[in-house]
Design a protein around this motif. Structure first.
Motif, PDB file in Angstrom:
ATOM      1  N   HIS A 482       0.796  -1.229   0.000  1.00 49.66           N
ATOM      2  CA  HIS A 482       0.000   0.000   0.000  1.00 49.66           C
ATOM      3  C   HIS A 482       0.831   1.284   0.000  1.00 49.66           C
ATOM      4  CE1 HIS A 482      -2.562  -2.900   2.601  1.00 49.66           C
ATOM      5  NE2 HIS A 482      -2.758  -3.154   1.312  1.00 49.66           N
ATOM      6  N   ALA A 483       2.060   1.230  -0.486  1.00 49.66           N
ATOM      7  CA  ALA A 483       2.879   2.445  -0.491  1.00 49.66           C
ATOM      8  C   ALA A 483       3.919   2.351  -1.586  1.00 49.66           C
ATOM      9  CB  ALA A 483       3.563   2.630   0.862  1.00 49.66           C
ATOM     10  N   TYR A 485       6.925   2.614  -1.473  1.00 54.30           N
ATOM     11  CA  TYR A 485       8.214   2.355  -0.826  1.00 54.30           C
ATOM     12  C   TYR A 485       8.552   0.890  -1.050  1.00 54.30           C
ATOM     13  CZ  TYR A 485       8.389   6.794   1.716  1.00 54.30           C
ATOM     14  OH  TYR A 485       8.460   8.136   2.048  1.00 54.30           O
ATOM     15  N   LEU A 512       5.242   8.613   5.613  1.00 55.22           N
ATOM     16  CA  LEU A 512       4.112   7.685   5.556  1.00 55.22           C
ATOM     17  C   LEU A 512       3.037   8.016   6.583  1.00 55.22           C
ATOM     18  CD1 LEU A 512       6.016   4.367   4.874  1.00 55.22           C
ATOM     19  CD2 LEU A 512       4.041   5.185   3.577  1.00 55.22           C
ATOM     20  N   ASP A 517      -1.038   8.033   4.717  1.00 54.15           N
ATOM     21  CA  ASP A 517      -0.978   6.887   3.808  1.00 54.15           C
ATOM     22  C   ASP A 517      -0.551   5.588   4.494  1.00 54.15           C
ATOM     23  OD1 ASP A 517      -1.743   8.431   1.651  1.00 54.15           O
ATOM     24  OD2 ASP A 517       0.311   8.970   1.124  1.00 54.15           O
ATOM     25  N   LEU A 518      -0.244   5.653   5.782  1.00 52.76           N
ATOM     26  CA  LEU A 518       0.227   4.463   6.484  1.00 52.76           C
ATOM     27  C   LEU A 518      -0.925   3.520   6.795  1.00 52.76           C
ATOM     28  CD1 LEU A 518       2.652   3.054   7.842  1.00 52.76           C
ATOM     29  CD2 LEU A 518       2.017   4.249   9.952  1.00 52.76           C
ATOM     30  N   MET A 522       1.407  -1.993   6.004  1.00 57.81           N
ATOM     31  CA  MET A 522       2.679  -1.332   5.746  1.00 57.81           C
ATOM     32  C   MET A 522       3.498  -1.214   7.027  1.00 57.81           C
ATOM     33  SD  MET A 522       4.820   0.098   3.727  1.00 57.81           S
ATOM     34  CE  MET A 522       6.312   1.022   4.067  1.00 57.81           C
ATOM     35  N   ARG A 570      -6.449   1.225   0.954  1.00 61.74           N
ATOM     36  CA  ARG A 570      -5.237   1.381   0.157  1.00 61.74           C
ATOM     37  C   ARG A 570      -5.177   0.317  -0.939  1.00 61.74           C
ATOM     38  NH1 ARG A 570      -3.316   5.939  -0.196  1.00 61.74           N
ATOM     39  NH2 ARG A 570      -1.355   5.049  -0.911  1.00 61.74           N
TER      40      ARG A 570
END
Length: 581
Positions: A482-483, A485, A512, A517-518, A522, A570
């Motif tokens: 979901h990121a 990264y 994050l 967005d965390l 994640m 997400r």
């Protein structure tokens, strides 16, 4: 940033020229200044770097328009010079920000401004068009020689409501001028640290450590292991901000403890996920007065909207958080300036609070407390090293404040300055390309990573993205849930940037958490990676998980249930993005 080597070196030789207490932005600035002069300097931070007030600023890099009303012309002039230096020296994180002031009166605030300017106590009042026009004229005058950004402009009521129809309809005019904003303030702190450490073995730093009096000397205590070892500085710099008086309490015996130097106030902010509100702002900050005269801000930040803030006296900087009544106040102020906008509770994805390190003051109105900075030197206890205290300051002026404190320290040590930092680029702002797209394409070609991936890294780290990209390219990598990264990217941050806890990684080395967005998935993926790097047992990893989730809930208003709900949300966003190409 090798902790083991730093502690080993101090065991071998406890003598240092300067021990800087506090790894916030001002402590990191003076550390960098001294390290670059060749001084044997040790920085000690009780928590993580930039984890206090330096992580809780309004994300503005500004001259301080409202400080003109207090007659703080020198501070505004200095702030504008430093703002423009940051635009040049840290272009990867600091950028211009169009700032619009809604104006509801014409003559209001003139008498009040005169009284405040003369130093007489008077409650703040609404500023009218004439007062604001005068302030912006001074702003333009102070920056006329550099002229990096456009001059201010006034709009009529009709033109204002045409551009921002959601603004309070009782508006008379608006004015737009330019300041700047910072996207990753904590990362600038890390880059200052790295810059100082790059000076050589004369510069060392430890997070999660403290210094305390021990008889006629001092002990450095490792907060991770509990180990205590002697440290023998010639000079101590107390750069702990809101904690200055608390730190002095550990450095001086009760009978020699200095009078209080600090009188900080708390500022709280909300991060709101409301796309309609974000788009409505059209890239502008709305810099507005609430009905009580308190200045508030509202601007797009990392895809969300940042809104704040409060100004409340506090006694204990270690316990501050955004309280329910502060959330209500901030939302009420938002409803005043944009009466048609409704914010649902679930749209508040993050909240934070910090303590402004203001000098001690008995002024009954917090807005009157000076925002300037200065240093004072206290005699050491029992003939010990003197203690130089850095009082006040605002984030924008961290470089000049660090320079001031360093110059005083150099005088104490009898050392001549050899490096000037005024035009020295910071971290990923070094060798900043005139054509970023070409830079990205060339690095993608040389590393084999996709152009889109390099573009993301460049946006996050500036030219320091090259080191990270080359690290990522060495071994197979995979994205984290979901990121945008990846495992190798976080692995690099853990190894290179003194990450000791999960919140170091998710709150400060990355954006994050603050961006909203965390997700829980994640966070757990990052925890697994960190636990592997640190060699933690399953029990230690579980304790770290609980520690992080409690911190997110208590300090930032984000519960485990909220993070868990973001897993599904997400995932849906990622699927939609993938389908759209």
């Amino acid at each position: 940033m090798n902790r083991t080597e730093t502690l080993h070196g101090l065991r071998q030789s406890p003598k240092v020229d300067v021990c800087v207490l506090g790894g916030g932005i001002n402590g990191l600035s003076v550390f960098r200044e001294l390290a670059l002069q060749g001084v044997n300097v040790l920085l000690v931070e009780q928590a993580d770097y930039c984890s206090g007030a330096s992580a809780a600023l309004s994300r503005m890099v500004h001259g301080g328009l409202r400080y003109l009303e207090n007659g703080e012309f020198s501070l505004v002039k200095e702030s504008l010079v430093e703002r423009d230096r940051l635009l040049r020296n840290a272009p990867h994180y600091v950028a211009p920000l169009a700032t619009t002031v809604p104006i509801f009166d014409t003559f209001s605030g003139l008498a009040n401004g005169v009284v405040r300017f003369l130093g007489l106590t008077r409650r703040p009042s609404r500023r009218g068009a004439i007062a604001i026009k005068a302030g912006l004229g001074i702003y333009d005058f102070l920056t006329r020689k550099r002229a990096l950004m456009p001059k201010h402009e006034f709009r009529s009521r009709r033109a204002t409501l045409s551009k921002w129809p959601a603004l309070n309809s009782s508006i008379r005019n608006s004015a737009t001028y330019y300041d700047a904003w910072v996207s990753h303030p904590e990362r600038i702190g890390i880059e200052l640290l790295r810059d100082g450490l790059s000076a050589g073995p004369n510069a060392r730093a430890l997070n999660y450590a403290s210094v305390e009096a021990n008889g006629s000397g001092y002990l450095l205590r490792d907060g991770l292991t509990g180990e205590a070892l002697p440290v023998e500085p010639r000079l101590i710099i107390n750069a702990t901000g809101g904690w200055i008086d608390i730190a002095n309490g550990t450095l001086f015996a009760d009978e020699a403890r200095p009078a209080p130097l600090m009188g900080g106030t708390k500022g709280s902010h909300l991060i709101i996920d409301n796309p309609a509100l974000r788009d409505m702002l059209d890239g502008h900050m709305i810099y507005y007065e609430n009905e009580d005269g308190r200045i508030c801000i509202l601007f797009p930040y990392l895809g969300k909207v940042l809104v704040g803030s409060t100004d409340i006296r506090v006694d204990d900087p270690g316990t501050v958080r955004c309280e329910a009544d502060e959330r209500d106040y901030i939302l009420q102020s938002l409803a005043f300036v944009l009466p048609g906008v409704t914010i649902r509770p679930e749209e508040i994805v993050f909240q934070f609070a910090g303590v402004r390190p203001l000098p001690a003051s008995k002024d009954s109105f917090t807005g009157r407390i000076p925002r300037d900075h200065f240093c004072t030197v206290l005699e050491g206890k029992n003939g010990g090293p003197p203690v130089l205290c850095m009082i006040g300051g605002k984030w924008t002026t961290f470089r000049s404040f660090g320079e001031l404190a360093a110059n005083m320290a150099l005088d104490q040590l009898g050392v001549t300055r050899r490096v000037d930092t005024a035009e020295r680029a910071i971290g990923g702002g070094r060798v900043f390309p005139k054509d970023p797209e070409r830079w990205v394409r060339e690095l993608a070609a040389s590393t084999g990573l996709p152009v889109a991936r390099i573009a993301v890294l460049f946006d996050r780290y500036g030219t320091e993205a090259e080191d990270i990209a080359r690290f990522i390219a060495v071994k197979p990598d995979h994205p984290l849930p979901h990121a945008l990264y990846s495992a190798r990217e976080l692995q690099y941050l853990v190894r290179a940037e003194a990450v000791e806890h999960l919140d170091d990684l998710l709150l400060r080395r990355t954006t994050l958490a603050i961006s909203g967005d965390l997700s829980l998935a994640m966070a757990e993926a990052a925890l697994n990676l960190l636990a592997t790097e640190k060699g933690w047992s399953a029990q230690e990893a579980d304790e770290e998980r609980s520690r992080f989730l409690n911190l997110m809930d208590e300090r930032y208003g984000v519960t485990e249930q909220t993070l868990s709900a973001r897993n599904e949300h997400r995932s849906e966003l990622c699927e939609t993005t993938a389908k759209s190409g």
